[in-house]
Design an enzyme around this catalytic site. Structure first.
Site, PDB file in Angstrom:
ATOM      1  N   SER A 148      92.154  57.367   1.527  1.00 54.58           N
ATOM      2  CA  SER A 148      91.739  58.176   0.371  1.00 54.58           C
ATOM      3  C   SER A 148      92.480  59.498   0.411  1.00 54.58           C
ATOM      4  O   SER A 148      92.905  59.944   1.490  1.00 54.58           O
ATOM      5  CB  SER A 148      90.226  58.434   0.449  1.00 54.58           C
ATOM      6  N   TYR A 161      82.532  60.908   5.387  1.00 60.78           N
ATOM      7  CA  TYR A 161      83.441  59.955   4.724  1.00 60.78           C
ATOM      8  C   TYR A 161      84.889  60.438   4.850  1.00 60.78           C
ATOM      9  O   TYR A 161      85.782  59.668   5.212  1.00 60.78           O
ATOM     10  CB  TYR A 161      83.036  59.812   3.253  1.00 60.78           C
ATOM     11  N   LYS A 165      88.219  58.766   6.727  1.00 64.63           N
ATOM     12  CA  LYS A 165      89.454  58.437   6.006  1.00 64.63           C
ATOM     13  C   LYS A 165      90.669  59.075   6.695  1.00 64.63           C
ATOM     14  O   LYS A 165      91.757  58.491   6.712  1.00 64.63           O
ATOM     15  CB  LYS A 165      89.350  58.867   4.541  1.00 64.63           C
TER      16      LYS A 165
HETATM   17  N1  LIG Z   1      86.947  54.708  -6.210  1.00 67.35           N
HETATM   18  C1  LIG Z   1      87.533  55.810  -5.757  1.00 67.35           C
HETATM   19  O1  LIG Z   1      87.580  56.880  -6.415  1.00 67.35           O
HETATM   20  C2  LIG Z   1      88.230  55.789  -4.426  1.00 67.35           C
HETATM   21  C3  LIG Z   1      89.027  56.890  -4.079  1.00 67.35           C
HETATM   22  C4  LIG Z   1      89.650  56.876  -2.845  1.00 67.35           C
HETATM   23  C5  LIG Z   1      89.518  55.807  -1.999  1.00 67.35           C
HETATM   24  N2  LIG Z   1      88.729  54.753  -2.365  1.00 67.35           N
HETATM   25  C6  LIG Z   1      88.619  53.642  -1.420  1.00 67.35           C
HETATM   26  O2  LIG Z   1      88.899  52.428  -2.080  1.00 67.35           O
HETATM   27  C7  LIG Z   1      88.231  51.365  -1.401  1.00 67.35           C
HETATM   28  C8  LIG Z   1      87.515  50.484  -2.392  1.00 67.35           C
HETATM   29  O3  LIG Z   1      86.565  51.267  -3.087  1.00 67.35           O
HETATM   30  P1  LIG Z   1      86.115  50.944  -4.588  1.00 67.35           P
HETATM   31  O4  LIG Z   1      86.092  52.251  -5.281  1.00 67.35           O
HETATM   32  O5  LIG Z   1      86.897  49.822  -5.138  1.00 67.35           O
HETATM   33  O6  LIG Z   1      84.596  50.497  -4.333  1.00 67.35           O
HETATM   34  P2  LIG Z   1      83.636  49.430  -5.062  1.00 67.35           P
HETATM   35  O7  LIG Z   1      84.060  49.185  -6.459  1.00 67.35           O
HETATM   36  O8  LIG Z   1      82.256  49.902  -4.799  1.00 67.35           O
HETATM   37  O9  LIG Z   1      83.908  48.109  -4.227  1.00 67.35           O
HETATM   38  C9  LIG Z   1      83.609  48.065  -2.867  1.00 67.35           C
HETATM   39  C10 LIG Z   1      83.822  46.669  -2.364  1.00 67.35           C
HETATM   40  O10 LIG Z   1      83.584  46.638  -0.952  1.00 67.35           O
HETATM   41  C11 LIG Z   1      82.534  45.702  -0.681  1.00 67.35           C
HETATM   42  N3  LIG Z   1      81.804  46.229   0.457  1.00 67.35           N
HETATM   43  C12 LIG Z   1      81.055  47.337   0.525  1.00 67.35           C
HETATM   44  N4  LIG Z   1      80.576  47.503   1.768  1.00 67.35           N
HETATM   45  C13 LIG Z   1      81.020  46.463   2.500  1.00 67.35           C
HETATM   46  C14 LIG Z   1      80.875  46.073   3.847  1.00 67.35           C
HETATM   47  N5  LIG Z   1      80.132  46.771   4.709  1.00 67.35           N
HETATM   48  N6  LIG Z   1      81.502  44.944   4.259  1.00 67.35           N
HETATM   49  C15 LIG Z   1      82.249  44.221   3.407  1.00 67.35           C
HETATM   50  N7  LIG Z   1      82.424  44.534   2.127  1.00 67.35           N
HETATM   51  C16 LIG Z   1      81.819  45.652   1.677  1.00 67.35           C
HETATM   52  C17 LIG Z   1      81.754  45.560  -1.981  1.00 67.35           C
HETATM   53  O11 LIG Z   1      81.125  44.300  -2.139  1.00 67.35           O
HETATM   54  P3  LIG Z   1      79.672  43.903  -1.545  1.00 67.35           P
HETATM   55  O12 LIG Z   1      78.713  44.910  -2.081  1.00 67.35           O
HETATM   56  O13 LIG Z   1      79.469  42.512  -2.042  1.00 67.35           O
HETATM   57  O14 LIG Z   1      79.799  43.940  -0.046  1.00 67.35           O
HETATM   58  C18 LIG Z   1      82.896  45.660  -2.977  1.00 67.35           C
HETATM   59  O15 LIG Z   1      83.589  44.436  -3.075  1.00 67.35           O
HETATM   60  C19 LIG Z   1      87.346  52.035  -0.351  1.00 67.35           C
HETATM   61  O16 LIG Z   1      88.019  52.016   0.887  1.00 67.35           O
HETATM   62  C20 LIG Z   1      87.235  53.462  -0.836  1.00 67.35           C
HETATM   63  O17 LIG Z   1      86.990  54.376   0.208  1.00 67.35           O
HETATM   64  C21 LIG Z   1      88.081  54.717  -3.557  1.00 67.35           C
END
Ligand SMILES: NC(=O)c1ccc[n+]([C@@H]2O[C@H](COP(=O)([O-])OP(=O)(O)OC[C@H]3O[C@@H](n4cnc5c(N)ncnc54)[C@H](OP(=O)(O)O)[C@@H]3O)[C@@H](O)[C@H]2O)c1
Length: 256
Positions: A148, A161, A165
């Site tokens: 991130s 968090y 990261k």
């Molecule tokens: N969105 C942002 O603004 C942003 C910014 C920077 C970085 N990121 C990073 O991008 C990545 C994906 O985030 P996202 O925004 O796409 O989130 P999201 O839409 O909430 O999706 C998260 C995914 O991870 C799964 N998950 C959650 N906890 C889990 C666990 N303990 N074991 C296995 N699977 C798990 C969820 O499915 P289930 O609930 O079925 O497990 C879902 O498929 C993360 O690493 C996050 O830190 C996101």
């Protein structure tokens, strides 16, 4: 280098953790769209099956295997199943992360700390160990760790968090340095604010968004699909000399 198909992943087996929705689902669809056989994984088998069905309807190949990446037994079981069903792993995208606490760093509870560390550090680390062993056996592979922008610039009220990261960036470099000997490349993606369930606290809150946008030159949050091309590059033959790097996809936020 095949200049006609620099992003071709035909014959490759790819695991994307946390790919039942959001950024992970977009990455899974993108890798499948370029020929990889994708293992869609998250805690919920049903949700993974839905993305598998979508990938198949788009002409790709995919299978669902549920795994809670914060649980060591579940990680061992996932890689055991990959070994039995596929006999190899060429691409690992560590994407599933936890951010259970949004609030003052001085009020962080041990429970929130432990959950964040277990998923974001221990989970990424041991998935890389297990995946790396499989890749080493077959002569190489590529790992991408979804970190991130918080790794570089900690978010207010996102203390632990952000710490995890930053650890993922360090982990990326540590694995890249040692695993180059086994022809395993390891890189990180640093997404900016992206419109997903995970970031709803930020991107659905008008007050926070108004504070953030003046710092984002492109003046908007990203859509999950906009992260997938960067990962495709990092795992593809086009990136054959790229390892230990952090690719920022943040609309210009980290320019400052
Ligand atoms: N969105 C942002 O603004 C942003 C910014 C920077 C970085 N990121 C990073 O991008 C990545 C994906 O985030 P996202 O925004 O796409 O989130 P999201 O839409 O909430 O999706 C998260 C995914 O991870 C799964 N998950 C959650 N906890 C889990 C666990 N303990 N074991 C296995 N699977 C798990 C969820 O499915 P289930 O609930 O079925 O497990 C879902 O498929 C993360 O690493 C996050 O830190 C996101």
């Amino acid at each position: 280098m095949d200049f006609q198909k620099p992003f071709d992943l035909s014959g490759k087996v790819a695991l994307v953790t946390g790919s039942s929705r959001g950024i992970g689902a977009s990455i899974a669809r993108m890798l499948a769209g370029h020929g990889a056989q994708v293992i869609v994984s998250s805690r919920k088998q049903d949700a993974c099956e839905a993305i598998v069905a979508q990938i198949k309807s788009e002409g790709g190949q995919a299978e669902a295997i549920a795994c809670h990446i914060g649980d060591m037994e579940s990680i061992t079981n996932l890689f055991q199943q990959i070994r039995e069903r596929f006999g190899r792993l060429d691409i690992l995208v560590n994407n599933a992360a936890a951010n259970p606490y949004f609030g003052p760093i001085l009020d962080t509870t041990l429970e929130a700390y432990q959950k964040t560390v277990d998923v974001n550090i221990r989970g990424y680390f041991f998935a890389s160990v297990e995946g790396g062993r499989l890749m080493k056996e077959k002569g190489g592979g590529a790992i991408v760790n979804v970190a991130s922008i918080n790794a570089e610039n900690p978010g207010v009220y996102q203390g632990i968090y952000s710490v995890t990261k930053a650890a993922i960036v360090s982990m990326t470099k540590a694995f890249a340095k040692e695993c180059a000997a086994y022809k395993i490349r390891v890189n990180a993606l640093l997404p900016g604010a992206t419109d997903t369930k995970f970031a709803a606290t930020l991107v659905k809150n008008e007050k926070i968004l108004n504070q953030l946008m003046p710092h984002v030159p492109l003046q908007r949050v990203a859509q999950p699909d906009e992260m997938a091309g960067a990962v495709l590059y990092l795992v593809s033959p086009a990136a054959s000399y790229t390892t230990g790097s952090c690719l920022t996809v943040d609309g210009g936020y980290l320019i400052g």
